[in-house]
Design an enzyme around this catalytic site. Structure first.
Site, short mmCIF file in Angstrom:
data_model
loop_
_atom_site.label_atom_id
_atom_site.label_comp_id
_atom_site.label_asym_id
_atom_site.label_seq_id
_atom_site.Cartn_x
_atom_site.Cartn_y
_atom_site.Cartn_z
CB CYS A 80 -0.95 0.11 1.21
SG CYS A 80 -1.89 -1.38 1.50
NE ARG A 99 4.42 1.81 -0.59
CZ ARG A 99 5.49 1.23 -0.08
NH1 ARG A 99 6.64 1.34 -0.69
NH2 ARG A 99 5.42 0.57 1.05
CD1 TRP A 110 -0.88 -5.67 -4.13
CD2 TRP A 110 -0.50 -6.57 -2.12
NE1 TRP A 110 -0.48 -6.97 -4.32
CE2 TRP A 110 -0.25 -7.55 -3.10
CE3 TRP A 110 -0.33 -6.91 -0.77
CZ2 TRP A 110 0.17 -8.84 -2.78
CZ3 TRP A 110 0.09 -8.18 -0.46
CH2 TRP A 110 0.33 -9.13 -1.45
CG ASN A 119 2.39 0.24 3.79
OD1 ASN A 119 3.50 0.71 3.60
ND2 ASN A 119 2.12 -1.00 3.49
N GLY A 120 0.51 -2.01 5.97
CA GLY A 120 1.11 -3.04 6.83
C GLY A 120 0.06 -4.04 7.27
CD GLU A 140 14.19 -10.89 -14.41
OE1 GLU A 140 13.90 -11.61 -13.45
OE2 GLU A 140 13.75 -9.73 -14.53
CE LYS A 180 10.45 -8.61 -15.39
NZ LYS A 180 11.39 -8.75 -14.35
CD GLU A 240 7.42 -9.73 -12.85
OE1 GLU A 240 7.59 -9.39 -11.68
OE2 GLU A 240 8.20 -9.38 -13.76
CG HIS A 251 16.23 -34.58 -17.06
ND1 HIS A 251 16.52 -35.92 -17.05
CD2 HIS A 251 17.37 -33.94 -17.41
CE1 HIS A 251 17.81 -36.09 -17.35
NE2 HIS A 251 18.34 -34.90 -17.57
CE LYS A 310 9.84 -1.45 -9.11
NZ LYS A 310 10.28 -2.50 -10.05
C1 G6P Z 1 8.09 -7.75 -6.16
C2 G6P Z 1 8.33 -7.00 -7.45
C3 G6P Z 1 9.50 -7.63 -8.20
C4 G6P Z 1 10.73 -7.67 -7.33
C5 G6P Z 1 10.45 -8.38 -5.99
C6 G6P Z 1 11.60 -8.19 -5.02
O1 G6P Z 1 7.63 -9.02 -6.44
O2 G6P Z 1 7.17 -7.01 -8.25
O3 G6P Z 1 9.77 -6.87 -9.36
O4 G6P Z 1 11.76 -8.34 -8.00
O5 G6P Z 1 9.29 -7.84 -5.38
O6 G6P Z 1 11.69 -6.82 -4.69
P1 G6P Z 1 12.97 -6.09 -4.21
O7 G6P Z 1 12.55 -4.66 -4.05
O8 G6P Z 1 13.36 -6.71 -2.90
O9 G6P Z 1 14.03 -6.27 -5.23
#
Ligand code: G6P
Length: 615
Positions: A2, A27, A75, A101-102, A488, A492, A495, A511, A610
């Protein structure tokens, strides 16, 4: 998670709060709300959906005058995203209003007690419990709001960044923090509150970052009083000057933040090594490493803790550290590490990687490692973030603000920092020849140009995206240093386009995943010239024999893979250990274009956020 924003001062609060909430949508963005004091009463409006939806609702629902207000973008943790569970929340009397937030972990027990005392609840949230607890204490003890908040927070287990005000005392906002971030912008006779500094950067560069277990009473035309929540001791506010500027947090002509951030990588990587990599002198300067060189040299192993994309950067680091500096490395998901009673020794070095510097699991893993006596080094992007402060030493990535939820420039700049560290240690330990060391330094200095060159294939990648955008599944394969790049790349795509994708070490395909391959399955193979090239060619032959569609990322001038693949995307040649920095670029662009073509919300994909400040 949040995002929270607040304002008290001489301007209209509404535009500041709405703009701030938009900047904080990274957030969380499943609902949003605002509460303003209009000189007589609280005007509150909230809705499921994004800040844009909130703006529309406000237009027909409330007046927006007032120079005190708070806003929230959510969130969901407790209670599904709907209008009622959205913040702000009123207390039962309607006098107090809160954003949070929390997570309040013991909210059920507190709620039961409050119900017994006659309180009722509209929402399913833990936050509504907290505001009523504050009200209850304030009434029973006949004390000021700040004191009541402080007493309430002493009864709370969990994490919070909160802002509260009382309509009967409309000249102050009370804020407090534990676990979740909270910054206070200090202007001329005005104060801003936000989860990070981006909502107030155009008004003031002076900020106070509250520490855990601190409460602040912010008073109009007056000052800020900060106290420790537990023992009530006064804290001297430390006002820092922020380096961030407005352009960095705006889209600058790009359609999406993600695209802007992909294109920023040549610059961002340069910023990461600027002042550190002195290639022509053969020197790497990093204060955090220089000051602790013995810890690293004597380390029996390095444990990397991280989540998401940062975890993938950690996997690349494993290959680089072991190859160059010959130090054993273990890469752990922070969420697993913290709960599995890991063996941690005093001569272990833990490297915590985090773009935001706020990820709850990574933070908890750091605390655990510290409690066992390990030396903890942070690799963060956000300056002054909690992880940056909690670690013994660290190195910032200096990538600039990353707003797109799918991480791009954070990944490549994390790898850049980790490569610098590995090279420095390799040199200190004598595990790299002088010639090889110089070669690596010179090549690293050329990476920004090579990333720029890789970006030039954007149109071609867009064309490939148009062919495969309707795929239901995708497989990403890579070997060695490029295995984490495959992970990665798959992340992407998942996501932002919601297409199921898996990353695999190319040889492991046999496998299991090979069973999935048919003429409908696109397989993205990362096949640069250096690093198991012949083996990858064999893997491509195996895919071809099963009619899979091959999109290969190859070194410029490649012929063998190019003859076999359905599509190739060229990247410039570099050292094997540095290749993830260029091979990852086409995968970012491919996911981006597919998601745009599918009309997905690229910068704010569903269900994600994020910064994950809850476990
Ligand atoms: C969330 C974000 C990702 C990020 C991960 C770790 O899932 O959507 O993009 O890689 O958190 O976040 P950090 O800020 O610790 O790299």
């Amino acid at each position: 998670m949040c995002g929270i924003v607040g304002y008290i001062g001489h301007r209209e609060a509404y535009p500041i709060i709405i703009k701030g909430l938009k900047r904080l949508e990274y957030r969380g963005y499943d609902s949003a709300g605002i509460a303003l004091y209009d000189g007589a009463d609280i005007k509150l409006s909230k809705t499921k959906g994004k800040v844009d939806d909130l703006e529309k609702r406000i237009a027909s629902e409330i007046s927006t005058t007032g120079s005190l207000g708070i806003g929230h973008t959510r969130w969901a943790t407790h209670g599904i995203p709907n209008d009622i569970n959205s913040h702000p929340h009123y207390s039962n009397s309607g006098d107090l209003v809160i954003i949070h937030n929390g997570i309040i972990e013991n909210y059920e027990a507190l709620k039961k007690e409050l119900i017994q005392r006659g309180y009722s609840f509209k929402s399913d949230t833990d936050t509504e419990v907290l505001i009523n607890l504050i009200e209850d204490i304030k009434k029973n003890e006949n004390i000021k709001l700040g004191k009541a908040v402080q007493i309430a927070l002493n009864q709370v287990i969990g994490a919070y960044a909160i802002a509260v005000f009382d309509k009967n005392k409309p000249n102050e906002i009370v804020v407090a923090k534990l676990g979740s971030p909270l910054a206070i912008g200090v202007g001329e006779d005005e104060f801003f509150i936000a989860s990070d500094a981006s909502p107030f950067i155009e008004y003031t560069k002076n900020a106070i970052y509250l520490e855990d277990e601190e409460i602040a009473v912010i008073r109009r035309h007056k000052d800020i009083k900060i106290r420790k929540i537990q023992d009530d001791s006064l804290v001297n506010p430390y006002v820092q000057e922020l380096q961030m500027n407005l352009e960095e947090i705006e889209k600058g002509g790009y359609d999406h933040f993600m695209l802007k951030e992909i294109y920023e990588q040549p610059h961002a990587i340069k910023d990461t090594y600027r002042g550190r990599l002195l290639a022509n002198k053969g020197i790497i300067k990093m204060a955090g490493i220089d000051d602790n060189i013995e810890k690293f040299q004597n380390a029996s192993r390095i444990i990397v803790v991280a989540c998401g994309t940062s975890w993938h950067a950690g996997l690349v680091a494993e290959y680089i550290f072991e190859d160059l500096a010959r130090i054993p490395v273990e890469v752990e998901y922070a969420s697993e590490f913290r709960y599995r009673n890991p063996v941690i020794h005093e001569n272990d070095v833990v490297i915590a990687i985090s773009q935001s510097g706020e990820t709850a699991d990574t933070l908890a893993a750091i605390k655990l490692a510290k409690s066992k006596g390990a030396f903890v080094f942070g690799v963060c992007n956000v300056v002054g973030s909690t992880i940056a402060r909690e670690t013994h030493a660290g190195a910032y990535t200096h990538a600039g603000p990353e707003i797109g939820v799918a991480s791009t420039k954070a990944f490549t700049t994390q790898i850049t920092v980790l490569t610098l560290i590995a090279l420095k240690l390799a040199k200190a330990k004598g595990t790299i020849s002088n010639e090889d060391y110089r070669l690596h330094l010179n090549e690293l200095a050329l990476i920004p140009e090579k990333v720029l060159e890789a970006l030039k294939h954007d149109e071609h990648i867009k064309h490939i995206a148009s062919i495969y955008k309707d795929a239901k599944n995708c497989l990403y394969l890579g070997r060695g240093f490029n295995f984490p790049v495959a992970l990665e790349g798959a992340l992407k795509l998942k996501e932002i386009s919601y297409i199921h994708a898996e990353g695999y070490p190319a040889a492991e395909m046999k496998h299991g995943p090979i069973a999935l391959i048919d003429e409908n399955m696109p397989i993205i193979v990362i096949a640069p010239k250096k690093g198991h090239y012949e083996k990858v060619v064999s893997n491509i032959e195996e895919i071809k024999a099963r009619q899979g569609k091959i999109i290969a990322v190859v070194t410029k001038g490649d012929t063998s893979v190019t003859n076999l693949a359905d599509h190739t995307i060229e990247v410039p040649e570099t050292l094997e250990s540095l290749s993830p920095l260029v091979t990852t670029i086409p995968l970012q662009l491919l996911s981006y274009h597919i998601a745009v073509m599918l009309e997905k919300n690229v910068d704010q994909p569903r269900n994600l956020a994020k910064s994950v400040t809850v476990e």
